[in-house]
Scaffold this active site. Structure first.
Site, PDB file in Angstrom:
ATOM      1  N   GLU A 124      29.533   7.041  -6.391  1.00 55.37           N
ATOM      2  CA  GLU A 124      28.802   8.246  -6.813  1.00 55.37           C
ATOM      3  C   GLU A 124      27.937   7.458  -7.614  1.00 55.37           C
ATOM      4  O   GLU A 124      27.938   6.356  -7.791  1.00 55.37           O
ATOM      5  CB  GLU A 124      29.379   9.051  -7.113  1.00 55.37           C
ATOM      6  CG  GLU A 124      29.742   9.419  -6.221  1.00 55.37           C
ATOM      7  CD  GLU A 124      30.578  10.654  -6.873  1.00 55.37           C
ATOM      8  OE1 GLU A 124      30.468  11.997  -7.260  1.00 55.37           O
ATOM      9  OE2 GLU A 124      31.828  11.301  -5.612  1.00 55.37           O
ATOM     10  N   CYS A 137      23.175   6.902 -13.514  1.00 54.09           N
ATOM     11  CA  CYS A 137      23.835   6.586 -14.075  1.00 54.09           C
ATOM     12  C   CYS A 137      25.509   5.589 -12.911  1.00 54.09           C
ATOM     13  O   CYS A 137      25.151   5.755 -12.003  1.00 54.09           O
ATOM     14  CB  CYS A 137      24.801   7.840 -13.851  1.00 54.09           C
ATOM     15  SG  CYS A 137      27.447   7.667 -14.610  1.00 54.09           S
ATOM     16  N   CYS A 144      38.739   1.996 -10.703  1.00 59.97           N
ATOM     17  CA  CYS A 144      38.898   1.905 -12.386  1.00 59.97           C
ATOM     18  C   CYS A 144      40.262   0.770 -12.109  1.00 59.97           C
ATOM     19  O   CYS A 144      41.468   1.314 -11.821  1.00 59.97           O
ATOM     20  CB  CYS A 144      38.533   2.243 -13.224  1.00 59.97           C
ATOM     21  SG  CYS A 144      38.313   1.756 -14.847  1.00 59.97           S
ATOM     22  N   CYS A 148      42.912   5.165 -17.963  1.00 57.48           N
ATOM     23  CA  CYS A 148      43.012   6.570 -18.889  1.00 57.48           C
ATOM     24  C   CYS A 148      44.059   7.349 -18.721  1.00 57.48           C
ATOM     25  O   CYS A 148      42.934   8.811 -17.510  1.00 57.48           O
ATOM     26  CB  CYS A 148      41.615   6.336 -19.472  1.00 57.48           C
ATOM     27  SG  CYS A 148      41.083   4.924 -19.876  1.00 57.48           S
ATOM     28  N   CYS A 151      40.842  11.371 -18.205  1.00 54.82           N
ATOM     29  CA  CYS A 151      40.057   9.817 -16.013  1.00 54.82           C
ATOM     30  C   CYS A 151      39.836  10.347 -15.117  1.00 54.82           C
ATOM     31  O   CYS A 151      41.580   9.462 -14.955  1.00 54.82           O
ATOM     32  CB  CYS A 151      39.554   8.568 -17.107  1.00 54.82           C
ATOM     33  SG  CYS A 151      37.873   7.943 -15.783  1.00 54.82           S
ATOM     34  N   GLY A 208      34.208   3.093 -12.635  1.00 53.92           N
ATOM     35  CA  GLY A 208      34.771   1.369 -13.459  1.00 53.92           C
ATOM     36  C   GLY A 208      34.091   1.298 -14.170  1.00 53.92           C
ATOM     37  O   GLY A 208      34.350   1.340 -14.903  1.00 53.92           O
ATOM     38  N   SER A 240      28.623   0.993 -20.919  1.00 58.10           N
ATOM     39  CA  SER A 240      29.871   1.556 -21.805  1.00 58.10           C
ATOM     40  C   SER A 240      31.312   0.717 -21.360  1.00 58.10           C
ATOM     41  O   SER A 240      31.577   0.713 -20.624  1.00 58.10           O
ATOM     42  CB  SER A 240      29.900   2.946 -21.383  1.00 58.10           C
ATOM     43  OG  SER A 240      31.003   3.765 -21.239  1.00 58.10           O
ATOM     44  N   SER A 262      34.530   4.156 -26.133  1.00 55.59           N
ATOM     45  CA  SER A 262      34.752   5.086 -25.398  1.00 55.59           C
ATOM     46  C   SER A 262      35.688   4.970 -26.483  1.00 55.59           C
ATOM     47  O   SER A 262      37.102   3.914 -26.085  1.00 55.59           O
ATOM     48  CB  SER A 262      34.866   4.717 -23.919  1.00 55.59           C
ATOM     49  OG  SER A 262      34.054   4.468 -23.123  1.00 55.59           O
ATOM     50  N   ASN A 339      35.869  17.265 -19.689  1.00 53.82           N
ATOM     51  CA  ASN A 339      35.506  17.183 -17.820  1.00 53.82           C
ATOM     52  C   ASN A 339      37.758  18.325 -16.864  1.00 53.82           C
ATOM     53  O   ASN A 339      37.118  16.706 -17.011  1.00 53.82           O
ATOM     54  CB  ASN A 339      34.625  16.593 -17.172  1.00 53.82           C
ATOM     55  CG  ASN A 339      34.006  17.336 -15.314  1.00 53.82           C
ATOM     56  OD1 ASN A 339      34.707  18.640 -15.139  1.00 53.82           O
ATOM     57  ND2 ASN A 339      34.067  16.080 -15.136  1.00 53.82           N
ATOM     58  N   CYS A 382      28.840  11.663 -14.590  1.00 54.43           N
ATOM     59  CA  CYS A 382      29.302  10.626 -14.788  1.00 54.43           C
ATOM     60  C   CYS A 382      30.439  10.487 -15.050  1.00 54.43           C
ATOM     61  O   CYS A 382      30.706  11.170 -15.957  1.00 54.43           O
ATOM     62  CB  CYS A 382      27.811   9.786 -15.624  1.00 54.43           C
ATOM     63  SG  CYS A 382      26.292   9.957 -15.461  1.00 54.43           S
TER      64      CYS A 382
HETATM   65  N1  SAH Z   1      34.945   2.332 -17.789  1.00 51.75           N
HETATM   66  C1  SAH Z   1      34.115   3.175 -18.966  1.00 51.75           C
HETATM   67  C2  SAH Z   1      32.259   3.494 -18.261  1.00 51.75           C
HETATM   68  C3  SAH Z   1      32.689   4.758 -17.399  1.00 51.75           C
HETATM   69  S1  SAH Z   1      33.550   6.123 -18.208  1.00 51.75           S
HETATM   70  C4  SAH Z   1      34.773   3.372 -19.876  1.00 51.75           C
HETATM   71  O1  SAH Z   1      35.005   4.126 -20.532  1.00 51.75           O
HETATM   72  O2  SAH Z   1      33.385   3.593 -21.437  1.00 51.75           O
HETATM   73  C5  SAH Z   1      32.496   6.474 -18.789  1.00 51.75           C
HETATM   74  C6  SAH Z   1      32.338   7.937 -19.921  1.00 51.75           C
HETATM   75  O3  SAH Z   1      32.877   8.845 -19.513  1.00 51.75           O
HETATM   76  C7  SAH Z   1      33.543   7.574 -20.638  1.00 51.75           C
HETATM   77  O4  SAH Z   1      33.304   7.499 -22.222  1.00 51.75           O
HETATM   78  C8  SAH Z   1      35.177   8.276 -20.065  1.00 51.75           C
HETATM   79  O5  SAH Z   1      36.016   7.783 -21.693  1.00 51.75           O
HETATM   80  C9  SAH Z   1      34.287   9.563 -20.724  1.00 51.75           C
HETATM   81  N2  SAH Z   1      35.521  10.020 -19.227  1.00 51.75           N
HETATM   82  C10 SAH Z   1      36.188   9.855 -18.128  1.00 51.75           C
HETATM   83  N3  SAH Z   1      36.749  11.349 -17.370  1.00 51.75           N
HETATM   84  C11 SAH Z   1      36.298  11.692 -18.379  1.00 51.75           C
HETATM   85  C12 SAH Z   1      36.612  13.077 -18.585  1.00 51.75           C
HETATM   86  N4  SAH Z   1      37.390  13.896 -17.475  1.00 51.75           N
HETATM   87  N5  SAH Z   1      36.049  14.142 -19.410  1.00 51.75           N
HETATM   88  C13 SAH Z   1      35.139  13.510 -19.405  1.00 51.75           C
HETATM   89  N6  SAH Z   1      35.109  12.234 -20.384  1.00 51.75           N
HETATM   90  C14 SAH Z   1      35.367  11.422 -18.970  1.00 51.75           C
HETATM   91 FE1  SF4 Z   2      38.250   3.516 -16.531  1.00 50.58          FE
HETATM   92 FE2  SF4 Z   2      36.760   4.557 -17.920  1.00 50.58          FE
HETATM   93 FE3  SF4 Z   2      37.749   6.265 -16.592  1.00 50.58          FE
HETATM   94 FE4  SF4 Z   2      39.936   4.335 -18.313  1.00 50.58          FE
HETATM   95  S1  SF4 Z   2      37.440   6.301 -18.615  1.00 50.58           S
HETATM   96  S2  SF4 Z   2      39.841   4.440 -16.117  1.00 50.58           S
HETATM   97  S3  SF4 Z   2      37.967   2.388 -18.441  1.00 50.58           S
HETATM   98  S4  SF4 Z   2      36.502   4.594 -15.769  1.00 50.58           S
END
Ligand code: SAH
Ligand code: SF4
Length: 409
Positions: A124, A137, A144, A148, A151, A208, A240, A262, A339, A382
């Protein structure tokens, strides 16, 4: 909620399912100038003519947004026919588009499946317009590599790196859909930013981990920031990362865009759980890499993302520790309301707590650490991408805004 570090450690990373097989008739989108010259060589263009032809193709692709070779009228008919036989100008296919009343658009993109019978991959791409700017975005992987725990993307099993063409292709798709080319017709539904350019900023915050797909992300961002093409300034592109320490310096040196990290926790014990990669590169190492990030300055601050998880990382002590930790680093702090997604064990912090946390951060000199929602009906997010049909809650909208606007001063 308490998180027991000992019992909840997910594996740090997945093995990428590297199944990418280039299509028989590849797209020229995303090729560097040198690769374009090679492509021209393949169809018999003599070496001395290649540089000029590359420049022509580059202009047609990235200044004019050509979708067919036929429209490249400055290129000879024979060459157009030869190109058409061997290559395409394809971008990822848009399979669903959602437009919110505030102008946010989400595109579900389908990538060709490499193996017969396999379901095509989908990623997306989200467009978030503001009054004078608009942020795209962009995703860097299908799924990924990392896990995390908060996520949704991290829970997906499938991982494949996107090619440079598929990454550049997301920007092309956005500009195609927005009619953002010299002869393009702008959509009449939804709000667009004022000014000539409809995509002014890019955040690598979709699906990713961009630093696990370094070469393709680098090559793609070179094209996106190329002054003779898509021309988005490096100061308007933010990458990021969850903290892939060995690649952070290379990102600064070889890509030179803004960095977002992050962080999400101020103690290793907790970050080990939230961002399992922390067990490989801990907080101290991540911050050291940030201190050494080429080009970081007060004018080009590093953004620290911090997702607000109820009872997990949102105490006032955490806020104070966060401020202490970032001392001496040219930093911005971006508090992201969590989220939630089906099956997650986390909850978003209460709004009161987010405000208290944000006050500590604000009083330490960090402007607007958390942003409030402006939109009414946003269908996209995003970093936490959902299926194309789901609508977002107010909380989710806030998270989206916070992330998309993180590079705003
Ligand atoms: N993988 C990279 C970039 C993509 S994620 C990273 O982790 O930085 C982009 C941002 O969204 C990151 O800061 C991630 O921690 C955050 N994120 C992921 N899932 C989320 C969620 N459910 N609620 C809020 N932020 C989230
Ligand atoms: Fe991957 Fe970023 Fe999600 Fe962590 S927060 S699983 S690095 S997309």
């Amino acid at each position: 909620m308490t998180v027991n570090a000992a019992t909840q450690l997910a594996p740090i990373e997945k093995i990428a399912e590297e199944r990418y097989v280039a299509p028989a008739k590849p797209s020229l989108v995303g090729l560097s100038r040198a690769q374009l010259a090679d492509a021209l060589g393949e169809i018999g263009v003599p070496e001395k003519a290649r540089k000029m032809r590359v420049q022509q193709l580059w202009n047609w692709l990235y200044l004019r947004g050509a979708k067919t070779f036929a429209e490249m009228t400055s290129v000879s008919k024979d060459l157009r026919a030869a190109l058409d036989q061997r290559f395409t100008l394809a971008r990822p296919e848009v399979v669903a588009e959602q437009v919110s009343v505030d102008g946010t658009r989400k595109w579900l993109l389908r990538l060709p499946s490499e193996n017969p019978g396999e379901r095509p991959h989908e990623v997306e791409c989200v467009y978030i317009p503001d009054t004078v700017r608009a942020t795209l975005c962009v995703s860097s992987q299908v799924g990924c590599t990392l896990n995390c725990s908060f996520c949704h993307t991290g829970t997906q099993r499938l991982v494949r790196n996107l090619t440079a063409g598929e990454i550049v292709g997301q920007v092309m798709v956005a500009r195609d859909r927005l009619g953002d080319w010299p002869e393009g017709v702008r959509p009449t539904d939804g709000v667009l930013p004022q000014g000539d350019r409809l995509v002014t900023n890019i955040v690598m915050m979709g699906m990713g981990e961009p630093l696990y797909n370094f070469d393709n992300v680098r090559d793609a961002l070179h094209i996106v920031t190329d002054g003779e093409g898509l021309g988005i300034s490096k100061r308007r592109v933010t990458l990021s990362t969850s903290g892939v320490v060995p690649m952070i310096e290379r990102a600064g040196a070889e890509i030179g865009v803004l960095l977002a990290v992050s962080l999400h926790a101020v103690r290793d014990e907790l970050r080990d759980v939230l961002v399992p990669l922390n067990r490989k590169y801990d907080i101290a190492q991540v911050l050291e890499a940030c201190r050494n990030y080429p080009g970081a300055s007060n004018a080009r601050r590093i953004t620290f993302e911090y997702v607000m998880l109820k009872g997990v990382n949102d105490s006032i002590d955490d806020a104070k520790a966060l401020v202490r930790l970032l001392k001496g680093i040219p930093a911005k702090i971006n508090l992201i309301p969590f989220n939630p997604w089906p099956g997650t064990k986390y909850e978003c912090s209460d709004w009161d707590q987010i405000e208290k946390f944000s006050e500590v951060v604000f009083n330490a000199g960090y402007a607007s650490p958390v942003r409030t929602p402006r939109g009414r009906d946003i269908l996209a997010a995003c970093g936490q991408l959902k299926s194309a049909t789901e609508k977002l809650t107010a909380r989710e909208r806030m998270a989206l805004r916070a992330m998309a606007m993180q590079d705003e001063d």
